[in-house]
Design a protein around this motif. Structure first.
Motif, PDB file in Angstrom:
ATOM      1  N   MET A 170       0.757  -1.322  -0.129  1.00 24.41           N
ATOM      2  CA  MET A 170       0.278   0.039   0.126  1.00 24.41           C
ATOM      3  C   MET A 170       0.852   1.198  -0.064  1.00 24.41           C
ATOM      4  N   LYS A 171       0.444   2.164  -0.903  1.00 30.22           N
ATOM      5  CA  LYS A 171       1.282   3.591  -0.687  1.00 30.22           C
ATOM      6  C   LYS A 171       0.407   4.495  -1.213  1.00 30.22           C
ATOM      7  N   GLY A 172       0.661   5.793  -0.957  1.00 26.58           N
ATOM      8  CA  GLY A 172      -0.246   6.878  -1.092  1.00 26.58           C
ATOM      9  C   GLY A 172       0.097   8.204  -0.267  1.00 26.58           C
ATOM     10  N   LYS A 173      -0.710   9.139  -0.632  1.00 35.94           N
ATOM     11  CA  LYS A 173      -0.369  10.353   0.117  1.00 35.94           C
ATOM     12  C   LYS A 173      -1.086  10.278   1.513  1.00 35.94           C
ATOM     13  N   ARG A 174      -0.367  10.382   2.688  1.00 32.31           N
ATOM     14  CA  ARG A 174      -0.609  10.440   4.022  1.00 32.31           C
ATOM     15  C   ARG A 174      -1.374   9.243   4.309  1.00 32.31           C
ATOM     16  N   PHE A 180      -5.821  -4.748  12.473  1.00 34.01           N
ATOM     17  CA  PHE A 180      -4.720  -5.412  12.467  1.00 34.01           C
ATOM     18  C   PHE A 180      -3.783  -5.075  11.261  1.00 34.01           C
ATOM     19  N   CYS A 181      -4.332  -5.211  10.226  1.00 38.36           N
ATOM     20  CA  CYS A 181      -3.640  -5.077   8.881  1.00 38.36           C
ATOM     21  C   CYS A 181      -3.296  -3.760   8.817  1.00 38.36           C
ATOM     22  N   TRP A 182      -4.020  -2.597   9.026  1.00 39.25           N
ATOM     23  CA  TRP A 182      -3.987  -1.281   8.879  1.00 39.25           C
ATOM     24  C   TRP A 182      -3.013  -0.827  10.007  1.00 39.25           C
ATOM     25  N   ASP A 183      -3.058  -1.301  10.995  1.00 37.25           N
ATOM     26  CA  ASP A 183      -1.884  -0.978  12.167  1.00 37.25           C
ATOM     27  C   ASP A 183      -0.615  -1.450  11.990  1.00 37.25           C
ATOM     28  N   ILE A 184      -0.501  -2.647  11.374  1.00 36.26           N
ATOM     29  CA  ILE A 184       0.707  -3.230  11.567  1.00 36.26           C
ATOM     30  C   ILE A 184       1.668  -3.371  10.509  1.00 36.26           C
ATOM     31  N   THR A 185       1.237  -3.057   9.398  1.00 38.58           N
ATOM     32  CA  THR A 185       1.924  -3.369   8.172  1.00 38.58           C
ATOM     33  C   THR A 185       1.923  -2.063   6.982  1.00 38.58           C
ATOM     34  N   ASP A 186       2.668  -1.730   6.168  1.00 35.32           N
ATOM     35  CA  ASP A 186       2.442  -0.996   4.936  1.00 35.32           C
ATOM     36  C   ASP A 186       2.413  -1.949   3.741  1.00 35.32           C
ATOM     37  N   ASN A 187       2.615  -3.107   4.155  1.00 36.07           N
ATOM     38  CA  ASN A 187       2.754  -4.298   2.839  1.00 36.07           C
ATOM     39  C   ASN A 187       1.392  -4.977   2.876  1.00 36.07           C
TER      40      ASN A 187
END
Length: 265
Positions: free
Chosen positions: A1-5, A212-219
């Motif tokens: 995941m990537k993107g502004k802020r 969990f997914c949103w808090d733990i990783t940028d992958n």
């Protein structure tokens, strides 16, 4: 995941599903048993966890080098007060990232031996089945501070502390989607973390996994239709929620499901 802020951005499927950390030969030799996942046994769980660990080691090294570069150049030409604030913030980020890098490298040395010996008796795992249509996939390894009940599991920021660590991976088999956790038998808080997820009521389980997914990783890779279907306020809540993912930055209740609509799967 990537993107502004913290907002996600569209990427191609091949780019989203590929970690170019191994040459084709070694990637095939090591991970062939999980390329077409069947039963989630100790070997499959270990290989999923090991690949996630290697990815995190690589990414944390890149992050440390990037932060050090920023510390040398970001404040040039600025006022003293601005420089002082920027240098303090960067020093804290580098310190926390170094903790993560150090602990990931320590764990990788242990897991390298397990891989070479093919002996997984000291490796523990748990697998949770998710609906096939669950809207996201993620993987990584992390220093778990708080569990799904808000309990404090290990102290962040202690310079010489040996941290417990968990690996996780969301992987598809022929007829199911699995959330697989892996940890070493000498990491007692790993079992406590997983047991807290297992203890949740069924109606809160999927929300907890989204948190969990949103808090733990940028992958993290999500179905575009899931994101596009969110209200703007919910998108912003998710984006801000994901910006507290450094060790020491998380809050006790971050993973505790409470029915918030933004986290609904």
């Amino acid at each position: 995941m990537k993107g502004k802020r913290g907002h996600p951005d569209l990427v191609g499927l091949k780019k989203a599903s590929t970690f170019p950390g191994f040459c084709a030969r070694h990637d095939g030799d090591i991970f062939r048993p999980i390329d077409h996942l069947g039963k989630v046994d100790s070997r499959a769980a270990f290989l999923l966890s090991y690949r996630s660990l290697c990815f995190e080691v690589h990414m944390k090294q890149v992050a440390v080098e990037t932060l050090r570069f920023s510390r040398s150049y970001v404040d040039r030409g600025r006022s003293f007060s601005w420089q002082s604030s920027a240098q303090t913030a960067l020093a804290e980020q580098i310190y926390l990232m170094e903790i993560g890098r150090r602990e990931h490298l320590r764990r990788k040395q242990q897991w390298d031996l397990l891989l070479l010996e093919g002996d997984y008796r000291t490796f523990q795992f748990a697998a949770f089945e998710l609906p096939v249509g669950f809207p996201m996939l993620a993987s990584g390894t992390f220093l778990h501070e708080y569990d799904f009940l808000g309990r404090y599991l290990q102290p962040p920021g202690r310079f010489l502390h040996m941290y417990d660590m968990l690996a996780f991976n969301m992987a598809r088999s022929a007829d199911a989607l699995w959330l697989v956790f892996g940890w070493m038998h000498d990491d007692p808080s790993g079992a406590a973390f997983v047991e807290s997820l297992a203890s949740l009521p069924a109606d809160l389980f999927q929300e907890a996994v989204v948190r969990f997914c949103w808090d733990i990783t940028d992958n993290l890779f999500i179905r575009p239709s899931w994101w596009d279907g969110k209200k703007e306020a919910d998108k912003e809540l998710l984006a801000q929620f994901g910006l507290t993912s450094l060790p020491g930055g998380r809050t006790p209740k971050a993973l505790v499901p409470d029915g918030t609509k933004a986290f609904r799967a």
